[in-house]
Scaffold this active site. Structure first.
Site, mmCIF file in Angstrom:
data_model
loop_
_atom_site.group_PDB
_atom_site.id
_atom_site.type_symbol
_atom_site.label_atom_id
_atom_site.label_comp_id
_atom_site.label_asym_id
_atom_site.label_seq_id
_atom_site.Cartn_x
_atom_site.Cartn_y
_atom_site.Cartn_z
ATOM 1 N N ALA A 243 0.868 -1.171 0.000
ATOM 2 C CA ALA A 243 0.000 0.000 0.000
ATOM 3 C C ALA A 243 0.909 1.226 0.000
ATOM 4 O O ALA A 243 2.032 1.170 0.502
ATOM 5 C CB ALA A 243 -0.885 -0.024 1.234
ATOM 6 N N GLY B 112 0.778 -5.093 0.835
ATOM 7 C CA GLY B 112 -0.334 -5.215 -0.112
ATOM 8 C C GLY B 112 0.077 -5.863 -1.428
ATOM 9 O O GLY B 112 -0.761 -6.451 -2.124
ATOM 10 N N GLU C 218 -0.008 -9.480 -0.763
ATOM 11 C CA GLU C 218 -1.430 -9.832 -0.653
ATOM 12 C C GLU C 218 -2.088 -9.885 -2.033
ATOM 13 O O GLU C 218 -2.933 -10.733 -2.296
ATOM 14 C CB GLU C 218 -2.140 -8.824 0.249
ATOM 15 C CG GLU C 218 -1.667 -8.920 1.697
ATOM 16 C CD GLU C 218 -2.188 -7.796 2.567
ATOM 17 O OE1 GLU C 218 -1.836 -6.626 2.302
ATOM 18 O OE2 GLU C 218 -2.948 -8.076 3.506
ATOM 19 N N GLU D 260 4.193 -5.073 7.432
ATOM 20 C CA GLU D 260 3.306 -4.081 8.064
ATOM 21 C C GLU D 260 3.654 -3.800 9.517
ATOM 22 O O GLU D 260 3.536 -2.664 9.981
ATOM 23 C CB GLU D 260 1.836 -4.542 7.973
ATOM 24 C CG GLU D 260 1.216 -4.416 6.594
ATOM 25 C CD GLU D 260 1.461 -5.622 5.721
ATOM 26 O OE1 GLU D 260 2.307 -6.472 6.071
ATOM 27 O OE2 GLU D 260 0.800 -5.718 4.674
HETATM 28 N N1 DAK Z 1 4.580 3.293 -0.495
HETATM 29 C C1 DAK Z 1 4.980 4.484 -1.006
HETATM 30 N N2 DAK Z 1 6.166 4.678 -1.582
HETATM 31 C C2 DAK Z 1 7.004 3.631 -1.638
HETATM 32 C C3 DAK Z 1 6.661 2.363 -1.126
HETATM 33 C C4 DAK Z 1 5.369 2.214 -0.534
HETATM 34 N N3 DAK Z 1 4.931 1.048 -0.062
HETATM 35 N N4 DAK Z 1 7.704 1.533 -1.330
HETATM 36 C C5 DAK Z 1 8.653 2.260 -1.955
HETATM 37 N N5 DAK Z 1 8.234 3.520 -2.140
HETATM 38 C C6 DAK Z 1 8.970 4.615 -2.781
HETATM 39 C C7 DAK Z 1 10.093 5.103 -1.903
HETATM 40 O O1 DAK Z 1 9.615 6.007 -0.946
HETATM 41 C C8 DAK Z 1 11.003 5.752 -2.933
HETATM 42 O O2 DAK Z 1 10.466 7.007 -3.270
HETATM 43 P P1 DAK Z 1 11.452 8.304 -3.446
HETATM 44 O O3 DAK Z 1 12.203 8.401 -2.180
HETATM 45 O O4 DAK Z 1 12.316 7.934 -4.628
HETATM 46 O O5 DAK Z 1 10.502 9.450 -3.717
HETATM 47 C C9 DAK Z 1 10.854 4.858 -4.163
HETATM 48 O O6 DAK Z 1 9.621 4.140 -3.945
HETATM 49 C C10 DAK Z 1 11.972 3.848 -4.293
HETATM 50 O O7 DAK Z 1 12.095 3.150 -3.068
HETATM 51 P P2 DAK Z 1 13.456 3.054 -2.239
HETATM 52 O O8 DAK Z 1 14.348 4.224 -2.536
HETATM 53 O O9 DAK Z 1 13.076 2.826 -0.807
HETATM 54 O O10 DAK Z 1 14.097 1.744 -2.856
HETATM 55 P P3 DAK Z 1 15.070 0.703 -2.140
HETATM 56 O O11 DAK Z 1 15.539 -0.216 -3.210
HETATM 57 O O12 DAK Z 1 16.076 1.400 -1.279
HETATM 58 O O13 DAK Z 1 14.102 -0.129 -1.140
HETATM 59 C C11 DAK Z 1 12.103 -1.343 -0.537
HETATM 60 C C12 DAK Z 1 13.062 -0.899 -1.679
HETATM 61 C C13 DAK Z 1 10.919 -2.042 -1.180
HETATM 62 C C14 DAK Z 1 12.834 -2.332 0.386
HETATM 63 C C15 DAK Z 1 11.683 -0.092 0.276
HETATM 64 O O14 DAK Z 1 11.194 0.897 -0.636
HETATM 65 C C16 DAK Z 1 10.582 -0.382 1.261
HETATM 66 O O15 DAK Z 1 10.833 -0.912 2.347
HETATM 67 N N6 DAK Z 1 9.343 0.010 0.926
HETATM 68 C C17 DAK Z 1 8.217 -0.142 1.807
HETATM 69 C C18 DAK Z 1 7.750 -1.546 1.775
HETATM 70 C C19 DAK Z 1 6.608 -1.752 2.739
HETATM 71 O O16 DAK Z 1 6.713 -1.494 3.956
HETATM 72 N N7 DAK Z 1 5.465 -2.217 2.204
HETATM 73 C C20 DAK Z 1 4.320 -2.448 2.998
HETATM 74 C C21 DAK Z 1 3.483 -1.220 2.969
HETATM 75 S S1 DAK Z 1 2.194 -1.347 4.150
HETATM 76 C C22 DAK Z 1 -4.889 -2.125 5.550
HETATM 77 C C23 DAK Z 1 -4.860 -2.385 4.239
HETATM 78 C C24 DAK Z 1 -3.680 -2.603 3.607
HETATM 79 C C25 DAK Z 1 -2.534 -2.557 4.298
HETATM 80 C C26 DAK Z 1 -2.564 -2.303 5.642
HETATM 81 C C27 DAK Z 1 -3.734 -2.092 6.267
HETATM 82 N N8 DAK Z 1 -6.138 -1.913 6.173
HETATM 83 C C28 DAK Z 1 -7.290 -2.146 5.375
HETATM 84 C C29 DAK Z 1 -6.226 -1.634 7.531
HETATM 85 C C30 DAK Z 1 -1.324 -2.736 3.607
HETATM 86 C C31 DAK Z 1 -0.222 -2.185 4.085
HETATM 87 C C32 DAK Z 1 1.003 -2.189 3.331
HETATM 88 O O17 DAK Z 1 1.125 -2.707 2.272
#
Ligand code: DAK
Length: 260
Positions: free
Chosen positions: A66, A111, A114, A134
């Site tokens: 997400a 997400g 998922e 998450e």
């Molecule tokens: N959201 C927004 N931007 C993201 C992103 C994300 N999930 N993942 C990456 N980006 C963006 C980064 O901010 C960066 O943007 P700039 O800084 O260039 O503007 C760009 O993509 C490139 O990422 P990185 O520079 O971080 O690239 P790296 O190779 O260094 O790292 C990475 C890649 C995938 C390991 C890292 O980006 C990362 O950890 N990303 C976050 C992954 C994450 O935590 N995903 C889970 C998100 S939470 C719910 C419903 C759904 C959900 C929860 C609750 N309810 C209904 C209650 C779902 C939640 C999720 O999915």
């Protein structure tokens, strides 16, 4: 269609749907989910489409989850709306009449993992990384992850993945049954299209009924599920394709299924 974040291409009987926000690793915001919903509706109504492939744009990510920046802006009411929309879209994908293959071309996190789990078949490139991070953000998986993961891998492993937020490389994901195959990145789309074409060449109604039998059967006890299988078997017998398939086999010919 004038979508900003989704590409939908049709190639013979295949539809390839690409989440197209590579600058943010194809993270899912509200607009992307709404467009995904429209694209899925369009595919569901399109009888020409026999198999769907979902992938992410660029070489780095399938979907990195997400959109965290988008989530930061949400009020609690908007968060509920976002959650409901995501759950609805992922259920629609799971219940699409056509089989859906996830071509996991990089990060499939939160997400994104998922989304892959809502697909029927998961193929990963060697550089793929999967996980449910998450809890790193102080939230829980909200698009079905806590439910689909323990149905795919054993519950103990599912809990480990959800509690630790660890990332699993493609080989590890394969070992635990989270993905069906691992292939070199350059071969991922060809591998998926090849499998999709093999599926598309089979009796299309029979393929849809098989999907229905598995999906619905998993929600029932075995006795009811077996009875349901018999009903769907009878439905297959009511099709022209069943005549074609069986006659072609007996005549030593290739069947020409009409989707009827
Ligand atoms: N959201 C927004 N931007 C993201 C992103 C994300 N999930 N993942 C990456 N980006 C963006 C980064 O901010 C960066 O943007 P700039 O800084 O260039 O503007 C760009 O993509 C490139 O990422 P990185 O520079 O971080 O690239 P790296 O190779 O260094 O790292 C990475 C890649 C995938 C390991 C890292 O980006 C990362 O950890 N990303 C976050 C992954 C994450 O935590 N995903 C889970 C998100 S939470 C719910 C419903 C759904 C959900 C929860 C609750 N309810 C209904 C209650 C779902 C939640 C999720 O999915």
């Amino acid at each position: 269609m004038g979508w900003n974040n989704i590409l939908l291409e049709k190639e013979d009987n295949l539809a390839v749907m690409t989440i197209n926000r590579p600058k943010v690793l194809n993270a899912l915001n509200g607009e992307t989910l709404r467009e995904l919903d429209e694209a899925v509706e369009q595919i569901a109504a399109d009888d020409e489409v026999r198999v769907v492939i979902i992938t992410g744009a660029g070489e780095k990510a399938f979907v990195a989850g997400a959109d965290i920046a988008f989530m930061q802006t949400l009020t609690p009411l908007e968060a509920r709306q976002f959650s409901r929309l995501g759950q609805k879209v992922f259920s629609k994908i799971e219940n699409l009449p056509q089989p859906v293959i996830a071509a996991i071309n990089g990060f499939a996190l939160g997400g994104g993992c998922e989304l892959a789990m809502a697909c029927d078949i998961r193929i990963a490139s060697e550089n793929a990384k999967l996980g449910q991070p998450e809890v790193n953000l102080g939230i829980i998986a909200g698009f079905g992850g806590t439910q689909r993961l323990p149905r795919l891998v054993n519950p103990g492993l599912a809990k480990e993945i959800l509690f630790t937020a660890d990332m699993y490389d493609a080989e590890a994901a394969h070992r635990i049954g989270l993905v069906n195959h691992v292939v070199p990145a350059a071969e991922l789309m060809n591998f998926c299209k090849n499998m999709a074409r093999r599926i598309a060449a089979r009796g299309p109604i029979a393929v849809r009924l098989s999907k229905e039998a598995v999906n619905e059967g998993l929600e029932m006890d075995l006795e009811k599920a077996i009875a349901h299988e018999a009903d769907l078997f009878a439905v297959a017998f009511a099709t022209e394709d069943r005549n074609e398939g069986i006659s072609a086999f007996l005549a030593k010919k290739k069947p020409e299924f009409k989707n009827k």
